[in-house]
Design a protein around this motif. Structure first.
Motif, PDB file in Angstrom:
ATOM      1  N   LYS A 204      41.574  43.179  37.853  1.00  0.00           N
ATOM      2  CA  LYS A 204      40.830  42.914  35.638  1.00  0.00           C
ATOM      3  C   LYS A 204      40.345  44.218  35.574  1.00  0.00           C
ATOM      4  O   LYS A 204      40.088  44.732  34.146  1.00  0.00           O
ATOM      5  CB  LYS A 204      40.563  42.048  35.407  1.00  0.00           C
ATOM      6  CG  LYS A 204      41.243  40.649  36.153  1.00  0.00           C
ATOM      7  CD  LYS A 204      41.014  39.553  35.469  1.00  0.00           C
ATOM      8  CE  LYS A 204      41.895  38.537  35.639  1.00  0.00           C
ATOM      9  NZ  LYS A 204      40.668  37.109  34.825  1.00  0.00           N
ATOM     10  N   SER A 205      39.466  44.851  36.269  1.00  0.00           N
ATOM     11  CA  SER A 205      38.433  46.641  35.466  1.00  0.00           C
ATOM     12  C   SER A 205      39.399  47.574  36.642  1.00  0.00           C
ATOM     13  O   SER A 205      39.469  47.697  37.512  1.00  0.00           O
ATOM     14  CB  SER A 205      37.311  46.284  36.357  1.00  0.00           C
ATOM     15  OG  SER A 205      36.579  46.680  36.056  1.00  0.00           O
ATOM     16  N   GLN A 206      38.810  48.317  35.564  1.00  0.00           N
ATOM     17  CA  GLN A 206      39.899  49.862  35.839  1.00  0.00           C
ATOM     18  C   GLN A 206      38.501  50.389  37.198  1.00  0.00           C
ATOM     19  O   GLN A 206      39.116  51.177  37.202  1.00  0.00           O
ATOM     20  CB  GLN A 206      39.765  50.752  34.763  1.00  0.00           C
ATOM     21  CG  GLN A 206      40.698  50.412  33.689  1.00  0.00           C
ATOM     22  CD  GLN A 206      41.729  50.090  33.913  1.00  0.00           C
ATOM     23  OE1 GLN A 206      42.026  51.796  34.869  1.00  0.00           O
ATOM     24  NE2 GLN A 206      42.573  49.177  33.923  1.00  0.00           N
ATOM     25  N   SER A 207      37.015  49.912  36.901  1.00  0.00           N
ATOM     26  CA  SER A 207      36.062  50.649  38.022  1.00  0.00           C
ATOM     27  C   SER A 207      36.282  49.994  39.379  1.00  0.00           C
ATOM     28  O   SER A 207      36.612  48.212  39.105  1.00  0.00           O
ATOM     29  CB  SER A 207      34.267  50.452  36.800  1.00  0.00           C
ATOM     30  OG  SER A 207      34.285  49.289  36.791  1.00  0.00           O
ATOM     31  N   ARG A 217      36.093  39.764  33.135  1.00  0.00           N
ATOM     32  CA  ARG A 217      36.710  40.702  33.540  1.00  0.00           C
ATOM     33  C   ARG A 217      36.721  41.540  34.449  1.00  0.00           C
ATOM     34  O   ARG A 217      36.990  43.282  34.716  1.00  0.00           O
ATOM     35  CB  ARG A 217      35.503  41.692  32.198  1.00  0.00           C
ATOM     36  CG  ARG A 217      35.648  40.986  30.824  1.00  0.00           C
ATOM     37  CD  ARG A 217      34.838  41.831  29.867  1.00  0.00           C
ATOM     38  NE  ARG A 217      33.241  42.518  30.478  1.00  0.00           N
ATOM     39  CZ  ARG A 217      32.492  40.926  29.698  1.00  0.00           C
ATOM     40  NH1 ARG A 217      32.855  39.775  29.272  1.00  0.00           N
ATOM     41  NH2 ARG A 217      31.351  41.140  30.148  1.00  0.00           N
ATOM     42  N   GLY A 218      36.143  41.220  36.133  1.00  0.00           N
ATOM     43  CA  GLY A 218      36.071  41.909  36.968  1.00  0.00           C
ATOM     44  C   GLY A 218      35.170  43.229  37.505  1.00  0.00           C
ATOM     45  O   GLY A 218      34.917  43.654  38.168  1.00  0.00           O
TER      46      GLY A 218
END
Length: 300
Positions: A204-207, A217-218
């Motif tokens: 769920k997170s871009q990082s 949100r990860g």
């Protein structure tokens, strides 16, 4: 009060860089000193160097009138004593008005811990078929298995866990590190979360993060996040109790001592610098022993 603010910022920087205090501790110091600065403004005292012993005593009286707890007052006075010690060392003030102010006697309260039935209720409530449930189960199992602080829990990285030795490298207060063992229940919960739930949350997170525990949100979970998780878990149980993350630490220590662990071992596991800090748990175990005796001895 611009000069006062500069001195405060200088002191907080000293705590972070030289004393290596945690961000949480520094924020507590700042809040305590800000209350004192507000007091100075109300008393029309323009400079830190103007503060006398009488002013310090007046501040203590003000705290009592506002019905602060004795423990809170003691912490504020201790904070200001350290603040003025720093100011005196840096030659910003000529004396420490808090040097002779006596601290109020601490209220001796036994730490609140959870009974085995209460712990079992928490272990049973998580839905381990979901990523969030797997994470929550891992948190509850790990905090009870290790007695680590919530700040230490959120700071754990994947590389800190050694599953073969069943130990975790924990970074405590002032960056002091220690290895803490964990049992089979925590091992299973952690492996399930890492191999399943964490992978799902991370997507769920871009990082990318190496933090062990992630939020929805990860990204890395915070200490406040863990408190909210525990609140939700308790509401799902039938237990009418209020739980804080620190109660897991109290429970860990109390249960170990109740089962015969020696105080030095518990001290090392908790990461306490002084044995006197750990000794508070002996009062809890003595109370339990007395209760068992009174309930079971024929002549009690």
């Amino acid at each position: 009060m611009g000069f006062v603010t500069n001195m405060l910022n200088s002191f907080l920087e000293y705590l972070q860089i030289e004393k290596n205090y945690s961000q949480y501790t520094v924020v507590c110091y700042e809040k305590d000193i800000q209350i004192f600065i507000d007091f100075l403004t109300a008393e029309n005292i323009q400079s830190l160097n103007e503060v006398t012993y009488a002013d310090a005593r007046n501040f203590l009286t003000t705290l009592h009138k506002k019905q602060y707890a004795k423990r809170s007052i003691a912490r504020k006075i201790s904070t200001l004593r350290s603040f003025y010690r720093y100011l005196h060392r840096e030659e910003f003030v000529s004396e420490n008005p808090f040097a002779l102010v006596s601290l109020p006697k601490k209220e001796h309260k036994n730490p609140r811990f959870l009974y085995q039935e209460e712990m079992e209720a928490l272990f049973q409530v998580c839905d381990v078929s979901t990523p969030m449930g797997q994470r929550n189960q891992a948190i509850v199992e790990l905090m009870y298995a290790t007695g680590i602080r919530v700040s230490e829990c959120v700071a754990i990285k994947l590389a800190d866990i050694d599953f073969s030795a069943q130990t975790i490298l924990v970074t405590g207060k002032r960056n002091k590190q220690r290895y803490v063992p964990f049992g089979s229940y925590a091992k299973i919960a952690l492996q399930t979360y890492i191999n399943e739930g964490r992978i799902h949350l991370l997507q769920k997170s871009q990082s990318h993060t190496n933090a062990l525990f992630l939020n929805h949100r990860g990204t890395a979970l915070t200490a406040r996040g863990i408190r909210l998780i525990l609140d939700k878990l308790v509401k799902q149980t039938a237990e009418n109790i209020h739980i804080t993350p620190h109660m897991f630490r109290h429970t860990f220590a109390t249960h170990l001592l109740n089962e015969g662990a020696d105080l030095r071992t518990v001290q090392e596991l908790l990461g306490h610098e002084h044995l006197s800090t750990t000794q508070i748990y002996t009062h809890v175990t003595k109370d339990r022993l007395k209760a068992v005796y009174m309930n079971h001895h024929p002549r009690a």
